[in-house]
Design a protein around this motif. Structure first.
Motif, PDB file in Angstrom:
ATOM      1  N   ARG A 196       0.823  -1.202   0.000  1.00 38.86           N
ATOM      2  CA  ARG A 196       0.000   0.000   0.000  1.00 38.86           C
ATOM      3  C   ARG A 196       0.862   1.259   0.000  1.00 38.86           C
ATOM      4  NH1 ARG A 196      -2.754  -3.782   3.119  1.00 38.86           N
ATOM      5  NH2 ARG A 196      -5.040  -3.784   2.949  1.00 38.86           N
ATOM      6  N   CYS A 197       0.356   2.294  -0.650  1.00 34.40           N
ATOM      7  CA  CYS A 197       0.921   3.634  -0.504  1.00 34.40           C
ATOM      8  C   CYS A 197       0.070   4.374   0.520  1.00 34.40           C
ATOM      9  CB  CYS A 197       0.910   4.375  -1.837  1.00 34.40           C
ATOM     10  SG  CYS A 197       1.964   3.620  -3.106  1.00 34.40           S
ATOM     11  N   ILE A 198       0.734   5.061   1.439  1.00 34.86           N
ATOM     12  CA  ILE A 198       0.040   5.659   2.579  1.00 34.86           C
ATOM     13  C   ILE A 198       0.510   7.080   2.806  1.00 34.86           C
ATOM     14  CG2 ILE A 198      -0.091   5.580   5.118  1.00 34.86           C
ATOM     15  CD1 ILE A 198      -0.241   2.555   4.923  1.00 34.86           C
ATOM     16  N   ALA A 199      -0.424   7.955   3.115  1.00 30.54           N
ATOM     17  CA  ALA A 199      -0.133   9.282   3.659  1.00 30.54           C
ATOM     18  C   ALA A 199      -0.610   9.269   5.108  1.00 30.54           C
ATOM     19  CB  ALA A 199      -0.850  10.368   2.866  1.00 30.54           C
ATOM     20  N   ARG A 200       0.307   9.469   6.037  1.00 31.82           N
ATOM     21  CA  ARG A 200      -0.047   9.397   7.463  1.00 31.82           C
ATOM     22  C   ARG A 200      -0.253  10.803   8.020  1.00 31.82           C
ATOM     23  NH1 ARG A 200       4.119   7.652  12.010  1.00 31.82           N
ATOM     24  NH2 ARG A 200       4.383   9.906  11.947  1.00 31.82           N
ATOM     25  N   LEU A 201      -1.492  11.096   8.341  1.00 36.43           N
ATOM     26  CA  LEU A 201      -1.885  12.428   8.800  1.00 36.43           C
ATOM     27  C   LEU A 201      -1.919  12.486  10.323  1.00 36.43           C
ATOM     28  CD1 LEU A 201      -3.259  15.270   8.426  1.00 36.43           C
ATOM     29  CD2 LEU A 201      -5.445  14.027   8.391  1.00 36.43           C
ATOM     30  N   SER A 202      -1.271  13.501  10.894  1.00 29.97           N
ATOM     31  CA  SER A 202      -1.400  13.818  12.320  1.00 29.97           C
ATOM     32  C   SER A 202      -2.148  15.130  12.462  1.00 29.97           C
ATOM     33  CB  SER A 202      -0.026  13.947  12.981  1.00 29.97           C
ATOM     34  OG  SER A 202       0.671  12.730  12.982  1.00 29.97           O
ATOM     35  N   VAL A 203      -3.070  15.182  13.417  1.00 30.37           N
ATOM     36  CA  VAL A 203      -3.826  16.405  13.682  1.00 30.37           C
ATOM     37  C   VAL A 203      -3.616  16.778  15.145  1.00 30.37           C
ATOM     38  CG1 VAL A 203      -6.080  17.513  13.684  1.00 30.37           C
ATOM     39  CG2 VAL A 203      -5.535  15.807  11.934  1.00 30.37           C
ATOM     40  N   GLN A 204      -3.022  17.941  15.372  1.00 31.09           N
ATOM     41  CA  GLN A 204      -2.790  18.438  16.718  1.00 31.09           C
ATOM     42  C   GLN A 204      -3.499  19.781  16.889  1.00 31.09           C
ATOM     43  OE1 GLN A 204      -2.675  18.083  19.717  1.00 31.09           O
ATOM     44  NE2 GLN A 204      -0.644  17.216  20.155  1.00 31.09           N
ATOM     45  N   GLY A 205      -3.473  20.323  18.079  1.00 27.96           N
ATOM     46  CA  GLY A 205      -4.263  21.516  18.383  1.00 27.96           C
ATOM     47  C   GLY A 205      -3.935  22.732  17.556  1.00 27.96           C
ATOM     48  N   TYR A 206      -2.755  22.770  16.948  1.00 27.16           N
ATOM     49  CA  TYR A 206      -2.373  23.909  16.115  1.00 27.16           C
ATOM     50  C   TYR A 206      -2.848  23.755  14.673  1.00 27.16           C
ATOM     51  CZ  TYR A 206       1.406  20.499  15.511  1.00 27.16           C
ATOM     52  OH  TYR A 206       2.113  19.339  15.311  1.00 27.16           O
ATOM     53  N   ASN A 207      -3.436  22.607  14.329  1.00 28.05           N
ATOM     54  CA  ASN A 207      -3.921  22.401  12.969  1.00 28.05           C
ATOM     55  C   ASN A 207      -5.360  22.889  12.810  1.00 28.05           C
ATOM     56  OD1 ASN A 207      -2.048  19.428  13.117  1.00 28.05           O
ATOM     57  ND2 ASN A 207      -1.580  21.104  11.722  1.00 28.05           N
ATOM     58  N   SER A 208      -5.799  23.000  11.543  1.00 22.57           N
ATOM     59  CA  SER A 208      -7.120  23.569  11.263  1.00 22.57           C
ATOM     60  C   SER A 208      -7.749  22.876  10.063  1.00 22.57           C
ATOM     61  CB  SER A 208      -6.993  25.068  10.964  1.00 22.57           C
ATOM     62  OG  SER A 208      -6.231  25.271   9.774  1.00 22.57           O
ATOM     63  N   ARG A 209      -9.042  23.073   9.916  1.00 20.21           N
ATOM     64  CA  ARG A 209      -9.730  22.478   8.769  1.00 20.21           C
ATOM     65  C   ARG A 209      -9.231  23.031   7.432  1.00 20.21           C
ATOM     66  NH1 ARG A 209     -14.012  21.671   5.330  1.00 20.21           N
ATOM     67  NH2 ARG A 209     -15.151  19.708   5.658  1.00 20.21           N
ATOM     68  N   PRO A 210      -8.942  24.347   7.300  1.00 25.69           N
ATOM     69  CA  PRO A 210      -8.368  24.812   6.028  1.00 25.69           C
ATOM     70  C   PRO A 210      -7.074  24.096   5.659  1.00 25.69           C
ATOM     71  CG  PRO A 210      -9.195  26.679   7.274  1.00 25.69           C
ATOM     72  CD  PRO A 210      -9.300  25.485   8.178  1.00 25.69           C
TER      73      PRO A 210
END
Length: 399
Positions: A361-375
């Motif tokens: 598989r090819c994978i993009a691993r996304l991390s979301v922390q408090g400094y990130n946003s929907r835009p």
């Protein structure tokens, strides 16, 4: 999430940082406390290292132990989870023919650790393929149980996997391992600060986790937890002033007045302990900003982005939501040159996110922390849509 949270971090404003899972990011107040400890060390090194170090090192142990539901004499500071696990793994009394049971989702550095230990001891690694998508705790447990033999000495599992961002339901298997006389060793690198963690309830013999990732302390702060009745077999990787020839029986005292387990790991020559000493400040920052509530918002945004990516690619997820790490998701993407996509995301869009090949598989691993946003999530999906030619704009050549 509030845009105000981003101002608490030192991250570059021109980069969309979606890779908290690799090395974390330290809030400004915590980083300032870190620098204050370093300055105190430099102002009077002998006073800091020779007179007060043992006392100062005890405070993070006590504070972190209260956070993680364990005794303060069962946890010791190390520079990272890989180091903590190496200390424990290389202490195990393994013999030729002994088996280490693990999965195909483990972190590469620890796979190398086990290969090193097996070359030295004659033990062997048995790797179980965890069926995907992961949708059942019982199905996961059954897959692991199928690999147990009368030669299994160690059960080695990630609590949250690094390449696939899966939350493994490890508790039942740990309990069963103890009943069978099998040591349980858990890689918790991504767990502290990511999900509520009670080490006593989990019941692992050995558990090591990073504080510098989701707990947001400075780099170089992690812990090794060892159950009291197993501590006697733990040896340091580095033998220095903390080592003692005295008994390691319960109640024994080490060279600096703690247990031998603590002193032998903690006191290993001259080093800067400032990152470890800052752990209480990181926990204080999290409490002040109600970070578990922030984390819940991050989880919602991560899962929403994962769903949007699935709709865009038509590819199935690796697991159902309950087995997904709350703030970190491994998103399958169409066949491509992952390194090419990774490099172009950063060069053209200033998006920092891991893109890699895992098995087929090819994978993009996304991390979301408090400094990130929907835009920022919108920007990621738009960029991937273009580069992978997903009906947004024709993009890069695919492999």
């Amino acid at each position: 999430m509030s845009d105000n949270l981003a101002r608490h971090f030192n991250l570059r404003e021109d980069v969309t940082f979606l890779n908290h899972g690799s090395f974390g990011a330290c809030p400004r107040p915590v980083f300032e406390a870190y620098q204050a400890w370093q300055l105190e060390l430099e102002r009077e090194p002998v006073d800091f290292l020779a007179r007060h170090l043992t006392e100062n090192m005890r405070v993070p142990r006590e504070v972190l132990a209260a956070e993680l539901g364990c005794g303060s004499e069962d946890i010791v500071g190390v520079v990272n989870a890989t180091t903590g696990l190496n200390i424990a793994i290389q202490s195990l009394d393994l013999k030729p023919g002994d088996q280490i049971l693990t999965t195909d989702h483990e972190y590469g550095a620890l796979e190398k650790t086990w290969a090193f230990v097996c070359r030295r001891t004659g033990a062997e690694v048995v790797t179980v393929n965890v069926p995907l998508p992961l949708t059942s705790a019982e199905g996961f447990a059954d897959a692991i149980r199928a690999g147990i033999t009368d030669r299994t000495r160690v059960l080695f599992l990630s609590h949250i996997t690094s390449p696939t961002a899966l939350l493994f339901p490890v508790e039942t298997l740990i309990a069963e391992a103890r009943e069978r006389g099998i040591w349980s060793v858990i890689d918790g690198a991504h767990t502290p600060g990511h999900i509520p963690l009670d080490l006593t309830a989990i019941g692992a013999d050995i558990y090591s986790g990073n504080c510098h990732k989701w707990m947001m302390s400075p780099k170089g702060s992690a812990f090794l937890y060892v159950r009291p009745d197993v501590q006697g077999m733990i040896d340091p990787l580095v033998v220095s002033h903390g080592w003692t020839a005295t008994s390691k029986e319960p109640g024994a005292k080490g060279a600096f007045g703690n247990s031998p387990y603590i002193d032998e790991i903690e006191m290993q020559g001259t080093r800067d302990p400032s990152a470890w000493l800052t752990v209480p400040k990181a926990l204080e920052f999290r409490a002040e900003h109600d970070w578990w509530a922030v984390a819940a918002q991050c989880r919602d945004l991560a899962q929403e982005t994962r769903a949007r990516m699935e709709e865009l690619t038509g590819l199935p997820p690796l697991c159902s939501p309950e087995f997904c790490a709350p703030q970190m998701v491994a998103m399958p993407i169409p066949e491509c040159d992952p390194q090419d996509i990774h490099d172009t995301l950063y060069a053209r869009y200033k998006i920092d996110i891991p893109v890699f090949r895992w098995q087929d598989r090819c994978i993009a691993r996304l991390s979301v922390q408090g400094y990130n946003s929907r835009p920022q999530m919108d920007a990621l999906l738009d960029a991937l849509g273009e580069l992978l030619d997903l009906g947004v704009t024709p993009g890069l050549r695919l492999a």
